[in-house]
Design a protein around this motif. Structure first.
Motif, PDB file in Angstrom:
ATOM      1  N   ASP A 137      -6.766  57.562  11.195  1.00 49.28           N
ATOM      2  CA  ASP A 137      -7.673  58.462  11.926  1.00 49.28           C
ATOM      3  C   ASP A 137      -7.440  59.937  11.630  1.00 49.28           C
ATOM      4  O   ASP A 137      -7.807  60.808  12.417  1.00 49.28           O
ATOM      5  N   ALA A 138      -6.861  60.219  10.486  1.00 51.22           N
ATOM      6  CA  ALA A 138      -6.659  61.613  10.080  1.00 51.22           C
ATOM      7  C   ALA A 138      -7.069  61.755   8.622  1.00 51.22           C
ATOM      8  O   ALA A 138      -7.089  60.778   7.867  1.00 51.22           O
ATOM      9  N   GLU A 139      -7.381  62.964   8.234  1.00 50.79           N
ATOM     10  CA  GLU A 139      -7.653  63.189   6.823  1.00 50.79           C
ATOM     11  C   GLU A 139      -6.363  62.970   6.037  1.00 50.79           C
ATOM     12  O   GLU A 139      -5.258  63.142   6.549  1.00 50.79           O
ATOM     13  N   ASP A 140      -6.540  62.581   4.792  1.00 54.36           N
ATOM     14  CA  ASP A 140      -5.421  62.119   3.971  1.00 54.36           C
ATOM     15  C   ASP A 140      -5.268  63.070   2.780  1.00 54.36           C
ATOM     16  O   ASP A 140      -5.896  62.897   1.739  1.00 54.36           O
ATOM     17  N   PRO A 141      -4.425  64.072   2.918  1.00 52.81           N
ATOM     18  CA  PRO A 141      -4.353  65.108   1.880  1.00 52.81           C
ATOM     19  C   PRO A 141      -3.921  64.566   0.524  1.00 52.81           C
ATOM     20  O   PRO A 141      -4.400  65.036  -0.509  1.00 52.81           O
ATOM     21  N   GLU A 142      -3.042  63.566   0.529  1.00 51.55           N
ATOM     22  CA  GLU A 142      -2.599  63.024  -0.762  1.00 51.55           C
ATOM     23  C   GLU A 142      -3.761  62.337  -1.474  1.00 51.55           C
ATOM     24  O   GLU A 142      -3.948  62.498  -2.685  1.00 51.55           O
ATOM     25  N   ALA A 143      -4.566  61.605  -0.715  1.00 54.05           N
ATOM     26  CA  ALA A 143      -5.716  60.923  -1.328  1.00 54.05           C
ATOM     27  C   ALA A 143      -6.744  61.940  -1.807  1.00 54.05           C
ATOM     28  O   ALA A 143      -7.359  61.772  -2.869  1.00 54.05           O
ATOM     29  N   LEU A 144      -6.942  63.003  -1.040  1.00 51.26           N
ATOM     30  CA  LEU A 144      -7.894  64.042  -1.448  1.00 51.26           C
ATOM     31  C   LEU A 144      -7.423  64.724  -2.730  1.00 51.26           C
ATOM     32  O   LEU A 144      -8.216  64.977  -3.646  1.00 51.26           O
ATOM     33  N   THR A 145      -6.137  65.006  -2.787  1.00 52.78           N
ATOM     34  CA  THR A 145      -5.581  65.655  -3.975  1.00 52.78           C
ATOM     35  C   THR A 145      -5.734  64.751  -5.194  1.00 52.78           C
ATOM     36  O   THR A 145      -6.140  65.206  -6.276  1.00 52.78           O
TER      37      THR A 145
END
Lengths: 378, 378
Positions: A137-145
């Motif tokens: 339920d949170a944005e996933d900075p590693e996946a976005l990167t």
């Protein structure tokens, strides 16, 4: 009418239907307006006074450089005026920024279920959205990167704290994400809810870093959603680029005056943040009374997990709306198991407390099976 | 920062420098603000009251459909709400319209010396401007039509009454122009100054005609330049196209409330138009006292022919600004022999009457030769 091929390809669409349209459809106004994360506590009395004073001067265009507002924002953040670009809300600023960076075919990275107006702008300029799912339920900075690296996107969007879930990342994780992004990729860090964020979740400003542009707004904690003022903070070159395409006279004299006064009234802001905290606790309590779980929130709203699937939550949402409670909900699974409830006044939340059990009962009945058993099983 | 090739090709530019920037440079405020065709007579007291009331409600987003404002505008013009698109001033609406119709390389037709902000938008979307010169200090519809035919432009811009010259065309000539335009070419008829126009110069509305979109504003006669509200009137398909790309929440609650109240106050509008007429006459008299000729005007400003070339008029303009009178002037020859003076209060025009002879004297001295002889020779 000879629309451009891009314009011709776009649907007529609205990122959000306004509560007013729903009120016209219902034939009645909402009893509690808790769907757009507005600040029901209103703007600072000093901002109201400033707008009222400016109203008589509304025959004058606003200063196209917004010099005084820009200087005040810069002083507030300890940066230079050329690190600041005020604009017509984050929506307007996102549109301008996307225009500068996105041409037909440009890949852009965001999270599935994140801010629809950003997606609307990207699509509107012909960009191609690549979306990473939420994690816990949170944005996933590693996946976005990783997605930014994979697609070569010049632009990545991340909101911290997040909307619609109310979750947040630590400043450390944001800083790590920035360090890990490809050097020529710009992170839009949407900090619309930063005023509500807990200690340690807003990274220090580094306006020397050209890889980040941060978006702030007067629409949330400052209670000025209907005035349309936000601002971008960033590297001077990025900020100066807005001058290539922005609507220079778009920020009127009333808006500039109201925003300046709001920014200066830190006591009001603190009182709003405190009242929002109380409202969040009360929403949590109301949820619990009904066997539901309120997700932790760093914003002025709470995502309440309805304990079943999206169809069930949509039925609960409908039930709330039918009972005069304007709320919204996440668009995609599994986050769409929640309804999103903005911080309200005690009176607003009394209405919610009355309507929620009825809405749950009706949703349970519609879905077959009692809501109690369904909820217990969740 | 990876700007699109188009964005990278654009200069950071400002269609107009604001008077505030000039005031900061001068270190003093202007004594008379007569350069931006603002309405010094202010907004309707009813509009001020409506904005003041709305200020306390500014925590709410404005209705994204602007339903009530749209309905009021439609009723006022005797058209349907789907013929009306309110937006953030004509500047904002022009930007959106250009975005819908102009892609890189698209030819667009306007007059040389007409509204720079339109040109800014066209260039900003990569369009290629084709310009017809003014004829007798007025826009030349036949030349514009010929140029539209020759270039295959999907879009032609014409302001009636015209800015910066204040001239106007008859309704008949506009109607003839529309009939003569290629069938797939859209005419933007910028009617920002229509409230001041003499009888017979504003063609009847024909919203069934897809070849015309008309732009109106609350910034001029309604005295709300600093509120940012205008509207487009046109065929439902053209109007609906705005929903593909517009900033749906861009028109805030204060702006919508102020505009509605202003539209309803016809008495105030009539009083402003009357006072503007008096101010135009007074500007004409002041010009004549100084041996200059005021051009006829159908607007809230007067182009005053300084009787020599652009360099001389620019020197006069500088002289006025140095003496605390904010004015502007046309950008291109031979119209740049004029300075453009907005209708002022009697007190504003007292300041003008005092400053103009001094500015002329200084300009004459700077240019070599006495101003009197120069003016007599014009």
């Amino acid at each position: 009418m000879r629309l451009t091929p891009l314009a011709a390809s776009l649907p007529a669409s609205v990122p959000f239907v306004g509560p007013e349209a729903q009120e016209r459809a219902r034939g009645a106004t909402f009893r509690a307006r808790l769907g757009a994360n507005e600040s029901v506590f209103g703007p600072s009395p000093k901002a109201i006074a400033a707008m009222r004073e400016a109203a008589a001067m509304a025959w004058r265009y606003g200063d196209p450089e917004a010099h005084d507002l820009r200087a005040a924002i810069a002083a507030h953040h300890g940066v230079a005026p050329d690190n600041v670009m005020p604009g017509q809300g984050i929506d307007g600023l996102l549109g301008t920024l996307v225009r500068l960076l996105v041409a037909p075919g440009t890949p852009v990275v965001t999270s599935r279920g994140a801010y629809p107006t950003f997606n609307y702008h990207v699509t509107g300029y012909g960009g191609v959205l690549h979306m990473a799912p939420y994690r816990d339920d949170a944005e996933d900075p590693e996946a976005l990167t990783a997605l930014a690296r994979e697609t070569g996107a010049p632009l990545v969007y991340l909101a911290n704290p997040d909307n619609p879930m109310g979750s947040w990342l630590s400043a450390g994780r944001i800083t790590e994400m920035i360090a890990a992004l490809p050097g020529d990729c710009l992170l839009i860090l949407d900090e619309a809810y930063a005023d509500f964020a807990p200690e340690g979740s807003v990274p220090a400003l580094d306006v020397a870093d050209p890889r980040v542009i941060r978006m702030r707004t007067f629409s949330k904690a400052h209670g000025l959603a209907g005035l349309r003022v936000g601002y971008a903070l960033g590297h001077p070159e990025m900020i100066a680029a807005f001058d290539r395409v922005r609507d220079h006279f778009g920020l009127g004299i009333v808006a500039q005056a109201g925003a300046r006064a709001a920014l200066a009234d830190r006591d009001w802001l603190a009182s709003v943040v405190a009242r929002v905290g109380e409202a969040r606790a009360r929403i949590g309590a109301i949820a619990a009374e009904n066997g539901l779980r309120a997700l932790p929130s760093a914003t002025n709203f709470v995502a309440v997990d309805c304990g079943r699937d999206g169809d069930f939550a949509r039925a609960v949402l409908r039930g709330l709306i039918e009972r005069g409670v304007f709320v919204r909900m996440p668009f995609v699974a599994p986050q769409d198991r929640c309804v999103r409830i903005s911080a309200g006044t005690p009176e607003d939340l009394d209405v919610l407390a009355e309507a929620l059990p009825e809405a749950l009962r009706a949703a349970g009945a519609a879905g077959g099976g009692g809501p109690r058993s369904a909820l217990r099983g969740a």
